[in-house]
Design a protein around this motif. Structure first.
Motif, short mmCIF file in Angstrom:
data_model
loop_
_atom_site.label_atom_id
_atom_site.label_comp_id
_atom_site.label_asym_id
_atom_site.label_seq_id
_atom_site.Cartn_x
_atom_site.Cartn_y
_atom_site.Cartn_z
N UNK A 27 -26.83 -37.03 112.05
CA UNK A 27 -25.71 -36.85 112.99
C UNK A 27 -24.38 -36.76 112.25
N UNK A 28 -24.23 -37.55 111.19
CA UNK A 28 -23.00 -37.48 110.39
C UNK A 28 -22.87 -36.12 109.71
N UNK A 29 -23.98 -35.58 109.25
CA UNK A 29 -23.93 -34.25 108.64
C UNK A 29 -23.63 -33.16 109.67
N UNK A 30 -24.04 -33.38 110.90
CA UNK A 30 -23.69 -32.45 111.98
C UNK A 30 -22.18 -32.48 112.21
N UNK A 31 -21.58 -33.66 112.09
CA UNK A 31 -20.14 -33.81 112.28
C UNK A 31 -19.34 -33.10 111.18
N UNK A 32 -19.87 -33.07 109.98
CA UNK A 32 -19.14 -32.55 108.82
C UNK A 32 -18.56 -31.15 109.03
N UNK A 45 -13.26 -41.29 116.19
CA UNK A 45 -14.14 -41.98 117.14
C UNK A 45 -15.60 -41.70 116.81
N UNK A 46 -15.91 -40.44 116.54
CA UNK A 46 -17.29 -40.07 116.23
C UNK A 46 -17.77 -40.76 114.96
N UNK A 47 -16.94 -40.73 113.92
CA UNK A 47 -17.31 -41.40 112.67
C UNK A 47 -17.46 -42.90 112.87
N UNK A 48 -16.56 -43.48 113.66
CA UNK A 48 -16.65 -44.92 113.94
C UNK A 48 -17.92 -45.30 114.69
N UNK A 49 -18.29 -44.48 115.68
CA UNK A 49 -19.52 -44.75 116.42
C UNK A 49 -20.75 -44.63 115.52
N UNK A 101 -22.93 -37.04 121.12
CA UNK A 101 -24.01 -37.17 120.15
C UNK A 101 -23.92 -38.52 119.44
N UNK A 102 -22.74 -38.88 118.99
CA UNK A 102 -22.55 -40.17 118.32
C UNK A 102 -22.80 -41.32 119.28
#
Length: 185
Positions: A27-32, A45-49, A101-102
């Motif tokens: 999921x973190x790689x999807x955010x990148x 927020x996404x990274x924090x979750x 997603x997060x």
């Protein structure tokens, strides 16, 4: 050769915690690739979750209560509506789907929940191309897709301790088999 301390600690975690960490990494790689196109607050927020979910898995702690997740959901939707003046449309939708997603990772109890995370991840990767079709974006999307496929393969494995290298190799072979179709599309 002995494992480094981090890998040794990871190896001693229960299978569910290791699987959760693999999904959170995917999921973190999807955010990148989404980062340049999201508002800073949505990325934070996404990274924090995702970080919160990784810590819960690492410490083998229970997931947050439903009321807290509902409160976070309302907060995220309100911020998105305030920023974009709507929750519909490509930009608002992409920002919202990444945050959802997060947030969904915080309620992964069963394989069914993980499947929702995988498919939200796949859908989120498609939304990246609305904003950019550069080679760097494509490379980041392929990397995220590779990890999502590895996590998906892992979710279908029987109980045991599958090696990460084996999962990544299998996911890479699936990507190579699908490459001609990706090029055509």
């Amino acid at each position: 050769m002995p494992f480094p301390p981090l890998l040794t600690a990871l190896h001693t975690l229960p299978r569910s915690a290791r699987d959760s960490l693999l999904v959170v990494l995917a999921a973190a790689l999807v955010l990148l690739p989404q980062l340049p196109h999201l508002p800073l607050w949505a990325s934070a927020i996404t990274a924090g979750l995702l970080l919160w979910r990784a810590l819960l898995a690492w410490r083998v702690e229970p997931l947050p209560k439903t009321w807290l997740k509902a409160l976070i959901l309302l907060f995220v939707v309100a911020l998105t509506a305030t920023q974009f003046k709507t929750i519909f449309g490509p930009a608002a939708g992409a920002a919202l789907i990444v945050q959802l997603l997060a947030l969904k990772t915080l309620e992964m109890h069963a394989r069914r929940d993980a499947m929702v995370v995988f498919f939200l991840g796949f859908f989120s990767l498609i939304t990246v191309f609305i904003e950019s079709q550069s080679l760097v974006t494509t490379a980041l999307v392929l990397l995220a897709l590779w990890w999502l496929l590895a996590a998906l393969i892992n979710a279908h494995r029987p109980v045991g301790q599958p090696r990460c290298r084996e999962l990544l190799r299998h996911a890479a072979s699936l990507l190579l088999w699908g490459l001609p179709l990706m090029v055509v599309l």
